[in-house]
Design an enzyme around this catalytic site. Sequence first.
Site, PDB file in Angstrom:
ATOM      1  N   CYS A 382     -45.207  25.542  -7.977  1.00  0.00           N
ATOM      2  CA  CYS A 382     -45.313  26.293  -9.224  1.00  0.00           C
ATOM      3  C   CYS A 382     -45.881  27.686  -8.954  1.00  0.00           C
ATOM      4  CB  CYS A 382     -46.103  25.497 -10.257  1.00  0.00           C
ATOM      5  SG  CYS A 382     -45.605  25.917 -11.936  1.00  0.00           S
ATOM      6  N   HIS A 508     -43.679  20.584 -10.521  1.00  0.00           N
ATOM      7  CA  HIS A 508     -44.880  19.933  -9.975  1.00  0.00           C
ATOM      8  C   HIS A 508     -44.489  18.585  -9.372  1.00  0.00           C
ATOM      9  CE1 HIS A 508     -48.153  22.551 -11.297  1.00  0.00           C
ATOM     10  NE2 HIS A 508     -47.386  22.837 -12.331  1.00  0.00           N
ATOM     11  N   GLU A 510     -45.885  16.810  -7.268  1.00  0.00           N
ATOM     12  CA  GLU A 510     -46.995  15.896  -6.975  1.00  0.00           C
ATOM     13  C   GLU A 510     -47.116  14.755  -7.978  1.00  0.00           C
ATOM     14  OE1 GLU A 510     -47.244  19.018  -8.002  1.00  0.00           O
ATOM     15  OE2 GLU A 510     -49.029  19.422  -9.217  1.00  0.00           O
TER      16      GLU A 510
HETATM   17  N1  GLN Z   1     -49.243  30.557 -14.136  1.00  0.00           N
HETATM   18  C1  GLN Z   1     -47.892  30.283 -13.749  1.00  0.00           C
HETATM   19  C2  GLN Z   1     -46.960  30.185 -14.945  1.00  0.00           C
HETATM   20  O1  GLN Z   1     -47.396  29.972 -16.043  1.00  0.00           O
HETATM   21  C3  GLN Z   1     -47.807  29.026 -12.914  1.00  0.00           C
HETATM   22  C4  GLN Z   1     -48.201  27.783 -13.654  1.00  0.00           C
HETATM   23  C5  GLN Z   1     -48.464  26.616 -12.759  1.00  0.00           C
HETATM   24  O2  GLN Z   1     -48.662  26.781 -11.560  1.00  0.00           O
HETATM   25  N2  GLN Z   1     -48.519  25.429 -13.308  1.00  0.00           N
HETATM   26  O3  GLN Z   1     -45.777  30.311 -14.798  1.00  0.00           O
END
Ligand code: GLN
Length: 550
Positions: A382, A508, A510
């Site tokens: 992400c 994500h 994970e």
């Molecule tokens: N801050 C970034 C976004 O909003 C990444 C978010 C995250 O890593 N969950 O796109």
Amino acid sequence: MTKYVFVTGGVSSSLGKGLTASSLGRLLKSRGFKVTMCKLDPYLNVDPGTMNPGEHGEVFVTDDGGETDLDLGHYERFIDEPLSKMSNTTTGSVYSNVIAKERRGDYLGKTVQVIPHVTDEIKERIRRLGTLGADVVIVEIGGTVGDIEIVPFIESIRQYRRDAGRDNVCYVHLTLVPYLAPSGEHKTKPTQHSVTELRSRGIQPDVIVCRSDQAIPDALKRKISLLCDVPIDAVISCADAPSIYDIPLNLMDEGLDTMVCRTLGLDPDEHPLDLHEWREVVHRVHHTTRTLRIGVIGKYVTMPDAYLSVNEAIRHAGYAVGARTEVEWLEAERVPSEIDADRLRQLDGVIVPGGFGERGIEGMIAAARIARENDIPYLGICLGMQVMVVEFARHCLGLRDAHSTEMSLTTTAPVIALMAEQMNITDLGGTMRLGACPAMLDEGSIVANLYGTTVVSERHRHRYEFNSRYRSQFEEAGMRCSGTSPDGRLVEFVELAGHSFYVGTQAHPEFKSRPDRPHPLFLGLVKAAVARAEGREPHILDPDVVDVAP
Ligand code: GLN
């Protein structure tokens, strides 16, 4: 008839109520029951989505986009069933529903009160979960018996036994049995007090699980049985375990699931335990032949619970290759310094996990650069993918000012930007992409080879995206956008060929790793890390190195 197990905690927080509940879930599932779980949290936030992970730990995301308590991650990893938003209820969400109903006039002029309106709302949520086909619903009540804010939940679960029938409800109470070194004894008094507190709310526990540093002796079990009025077999010793994955086996040895089955009128002999898959996991946990050092560069590294699922996913992948993984937590704000650059080079692999906000961002970008230039296996999750993109733009495309518009609104090269900005939408409300989204992977790409398929689904939680305007520039310079949303508009995966492992995902992964089914991307990273540790040429696509997970 659906059965319900309510798990409460006494004496102290952080006793591992979530892990105990999850372990019980696994045991019941291993007896052939269909199990689902939920957490009732007594805080006033409507959900943990807005809570600081540095204080509260990670936000676990479900397929349907629920931003939930990290205990749901334990539940999913242990019972291996996908959960939904319905599996996490907070006082805040209960009250906001009750108040919305009151405003709509649903209560027909009645005085709206904690009992029955709030308790009915809580019970209704538990009941709804029970209509989805599970044989057993395990409900964990957050907090500790005796807390002010827990009272409506305790009252609701007390009433539940009357509503659902005596034989359909089991109360499990988890307490601390401390060891006092000067007197050389384990003490039962805190357990007695906490059971007294529970009884004062009308609940007599059916089973008491005693957390302690070592197994408690039988004499102590007899004492607890006598004073707390439960059969001796219902006093379960739960000593500190070398790994969280040992807990189900330890609790089985103590007869927890047998006792719960009996209380619920389920004959344990008719539903024999089949734990061979879990035993294989535990065997792998305890038979590692090498150690790998994986660095995690983030903002909340002093609170490893903030990256709980990432940590577990690293472990799962390690177990699959016979490696014990040691995570080095690196504070992103300090990474650009020379010391940390050297430290990074000594690691076998690095991960930049998800995150929000500007703090530490330059350290993460520096880490992505060090990993790229030194051929250190790198997985970007992400925000970790977004920093790969920014770094590549700055140092390989010559866009010195490149940034994400989350961090800089004035950048002349917004390589990561809000979808809305990219599409000139001015209304930014509801722009968070949450929950499971499908992606299509390029045939022959690293990620397609790792997943063993070109259609995948992963969970998301972010606002910003790769800015497609720059896509051809990246691809020409060698950063492949190897997976996109099905309509091709959103970049979901990036990767670099010719590097030992340099892969980023906007999702994500994970959250979907399981102890017996490591996530393909983590497995890819860990295999590249093994190759690095062994000092040989890494070939992550080597058929004997990549063992494609389902
Ligand atoms: N801050 C970034 C976004 O909003 C990444 C978010 C995250 O890593 N969950 O796109």
